[in-house]
Design an enzyme around this catalytic site. Structure first.
Site, mmCIF file in Angstrom:
data_model
loop_
_atom_site.group_PDB
_atom_site.id
_atom_site.type_symbol
_atom_site.label_atom_id
_atom_site.label_comp_id
_atom_site.label_asym_id
_atom_site.label_seq_id
_atom_site.Cartn_x
_atom_site.Cartn_y
_atom_site.Cartn_z
ATOM 1 N N VAL A 103 85.598 52.361 22.906
ATOM 2 C CA VAL A 103 86.569 51.268 22.837
ATOM 3 C C VAL A 103 86.493 50.410 24.106
ATOM 4 O O VAL A 103 87.358 49.590 24.347
ATOM 5 C CB VAL A 103 88.011 51.827 22.626
ATOM 6 C CG1 VAL A 103 88.122 52.548 21.302
ATOM 7 C CG2 VAL A 103 88.425 52.760 23.769
ATOM 8 N N ASP A 104 85.429 50.617 24.913
ATOM 9 C CA ASP A 104 85.368 49.964 26.224
ATOM 10 C C ASP A 104 84.813 48.541 26.184
ATOM 11 O O ASP A 104 84.910 47.806 27.177
ATOM 12 C CB ASP A 104 84.568 50.831 27.222
ATOM 13 C CG ASP A 104 83.153 51.166 26.740
ATOM 14 O OD1 ASP A 104 82.526 50.343 26.045
ATOM 15 O OD2 ASP A 104 82.658 52.267 27.081
ATOM 16 N N HIS A 119 86.218 52.731 16.423
ATOM 17 C CA HIS A 119 87.511 53.215 16.936
ATOM 18 C C HIS A 119 88.323 52.113 17.615
ATOM 19 O O HIS A 119 89.299 52.405 18.297
ATOM 20 C CB HIS A 119 87.306 54.377 17.918
ATOM 21 C CG HIS A 119 86.843 55.635 17.237
ATOM 22 N ND1 HIS A 119 86.323 56.711 17.916
ATOM 23 C CD2 HIS A 119 86.830 55.996 15.931
ATOM 24 C CE1 HIS A 119 85.995 57.672 17.051
ATOM 25 N NE2 HIS A 119 86.289 57.257 15.850
ATOM 26 N N CYS A 127 100.617 44.949 17.200
ATOM 27 C CA CYS A 127 102.049 45.154 17.034
ATOM 28 C C CYS A 127 102.276 46.421 16.214
ATOM 29 O O CYS A 127 101.663 46.598 15.158
ATOM 30 C CB CYS A 127 102.665 43.939 16.329
ATOM 31 S SG CYS A 127 104.399 44.193 15.927
ATOM 32 N N GLY A 187 74.645 59.932 23.001
ATOM 33 C CA GLY A 187 75.796 60.233 23.860
ATOM 34 C C GLY A 187 77.092 60.518 23.139
ATOM 35 O O GLY A 187 78.152 60.086 23.584
HETATM 36 P P1 OAD Z 1 82.650 63.053 24.139
HETATM 37 O O1 OAD Z 1 83.277 63.001 25.486
HETATM 38 O O2 OAD Z 1 83.182 64.028 23.158
HETATM 39 O O3 OAD Z 1 81.081 63.343 24.270
HETATM 40 C C1 OAD Z 1 80.256 62.671 25.163
HETATM 41 C C2 OAD Z 1 78.834 63.141 24.946
HETATM 42 O O4 OAD Z 1 77.987 62.367 25.764
HETATM 43 C C3 OAD Z 1 78.590 64.611 25.283
HETATM 44 O O5 OAD Z 1 77.845 65.211 24.229
HETATM 45 C C4 OAD Z 1 77.746 64.536 26.571
HETATM 46 O O6 OAD Z 1 76.815 65.607 26.658
HETATM 47 C C5 OAD Z 1 77.041 63.225 26.390
HETATM 48 N N1 OAD Z 1 76.648 62.542 27.650
HETATM 49 C C6 OAD Z 1 77.349 62.484 28.819
HETATM 50 N N2 OAD Z 1 76.705 61.723 29.703
HETATM 51 C C7 OAD Z 1 75.559 61.275 29.110
HETATM 52 C C8 OAD Z 1 74.474 60.440 29.500
HETATM 53 N N3 OAD Z 1 74.418 59.875 30.722
HETATM 54 N N4 OAD Z 1 73.480 60.214 28.604
HETATM 55 C C9 OAD Z 1 73.516 60.778 27.373
HETATM 56 N N5 OAD Z 1 74.524 61.562 26.938
HETATM 57 C C10 OAD Z 1 75.532 61.809 27.783
HETATM 58 O O7 OAD Z 1 82.713 61.556 23.558
HETATM 59 P P2 OAD Z 1 82.515 61.059 22.053
HETATM 60 O O8 OAD Z 1 81.543 61.889 21.313
HETATM 61 O O9 OAD Z 1 82.263 59.593 22.137
HETATM 62 O O10 OAD Z 1 88.053 58.991 19.808
HETATM 63 O O11 OAD Z 1 83.950 61.285 21.463
HETATM 64 C C11 OAD Z 1 84.210 60.867 20.165
HETATM 65 C C12 OAD Z 1 85.621 60.362 20.054
HETATM 66 O O12 OAD Z 1 86.536 61.372 20.485
HETATM 67 C C13 OAD Z 1 85.957 59.172 20.937
HETATM 68 O O13 OAD Z 1 85.638 57.935 20.375
HETATM 69 C C14 OAD Z 1 87.422 59.292 21.080
HETATM 70 C C15 OAD Z 1 87.433 60.762 21.436
HETATM 71 O O14 OAD Z 1 88.574 61.401 21.591
HETATM 72 C C16 OAD Z 1 89.276 58.467 19.739
HETATM 73 O O15 OAD Z 1 89.907 58.164 20.736
HETATM 74 C C17 OAD Z 1 89.778 58.288 18.348
#
Ligand code: OAD
Length: 249
Positions: A103-104, A119, A127, A187
């Site tokens: 969401v960044d 997301h 609102c 990622g």
């Molecule tokens: P996570 O924090 O769950 O996972 C991040 C992933 O990125 C992990 O598997 C890390 O190993 C990997 N990672 C970290 N640094 C990296 C790098 N430099 N290069 C490659 N990989 C790297 O985040 P998301 O999977 O995005 O949803 O989480 C999914 C959703 O859960 C988010 O959109 C958010 C969250 O809670 C909502 O807010 C609805």
């Protein structure tokens, strides 16, 4: 070049329709904490405790402050070589679709065109009563959280746990998934649906899955190729590999 990298590039050489999915890991090298990493806690809260409609109902100030903290970090961040490499891939694969769970707003700043922010986006507010959206910068910040003209609280225009993704956004995402012959998943921990189900679905349609992550995830079992390392290193290397291939042919 590793065998896995060679296989990924070889597949991309014949790919007609490329879908890229990203998660928080792609923005980690821009200095933005991931959700489930060691730096993902804020004041001892986990994302799952704050990113919910119930948390906002119970304690809107704390939820808003958490987003303010994230916005403070993101506001200073720049897209990194991983984000830029995906923009280059879009130039190489004109039908490319990008679905990001982030969401960044960093992908958008590379100028990429076909992007679905599944997301939402934390620079937009909505609102709580009528769902009307506006940009946060256009809203007078008289209180935390700010209020809509109608008097109701404004919330970040993001999808929280327990909420549904808008049906047109979901439909577009499923269309992109069913059309692609190669999926690149970058990622993401692969535990949040619906995105977590996409690799298996693409495989079920006969497609090919390339994963880029620091470490194995549940997607690794499904992926045809897993490239372990930083997306800011691996994605530019993929782009360079494709350029070298094209120069040979
Ligand atoms: P996570 O924090 O769950 O996972 C991040 C992933 O990125 C992990 O598997 C890390 O190993 C990997 N990672 C970290 N640094 C990296 C790098 N430099 N290069 C490659 N990989 C790297 O985040 P998301 O999977 O995005 O949803 O989480 C999914 C959703 O859960 C988010 O959109 C958010 C969250 O809670 C909502 O807010 C609805």
């Amino acid at each position: 070049m590793s065998n896995e990298m060679e296989r990924a590039i070889e597949r991309l050489r014949t790919t007609k329709s490329l879908l890229v999915i990203t998660g928080a890991g792609i923005s980690a090298e821009s200095g933005i904490p991931t959700f489930r990493g060691d730096d993902g806690l804020w004041q001892n809260y986990r994302a799952e405790e704050l990113a919910t409609p119930w948390a906002f109902e119970r304690d809107p100030v704390t939820v808003w402050k958490w987003y303010d903290w994230r916005r403070g970090i993101i506001g200073k961040a720049e897209p990194n070589p991983g984000h830029h490499a995906i923009k280059r891939l879009e130039e190489m694969f004109p039908g490319l679709f990008l679905i990001t769970q982030n969401v960044d707003g960093l992908h958008g700043r590379t100028g990429i065109k076909n992007i679905i922010e599944i997301h939402g986006n934390l620079w937009r507010v909505r609102c709580s009563r009528d769902g009307r959206t506006s940009m946060l910068m256009d809203v007078p910040l008289k209180s935390i959280p700010p209020r809509c003209e109608c008097g109701e609280l404004l919330r970040p225009d993001v999808v929280w746990f327990g909420e549904s993704i808008l049906s047109d956004v979901l439909q577009m995402s499923y269309n992109a998934m069913s059309l692609c012959d190669t999926l690149m998943v970058v990622g993401t921990s692969g535990v949040v649906y619906p995105v977590a189900s996409f690799p298996e679905n693409v495989k079920g349609n006969g497609g090919f899955v390339i994963e880029v992550n620091l470490e194995p995830t549940p997607i690794t079992n499904v992926a045809d190729v897993s490239l372990f390392g930083k997306s800011g290193d691996i994605l530019p290397a993929i782009v360079e590999g494709i350029v070298r291939q094209q120069a040979k042919n």
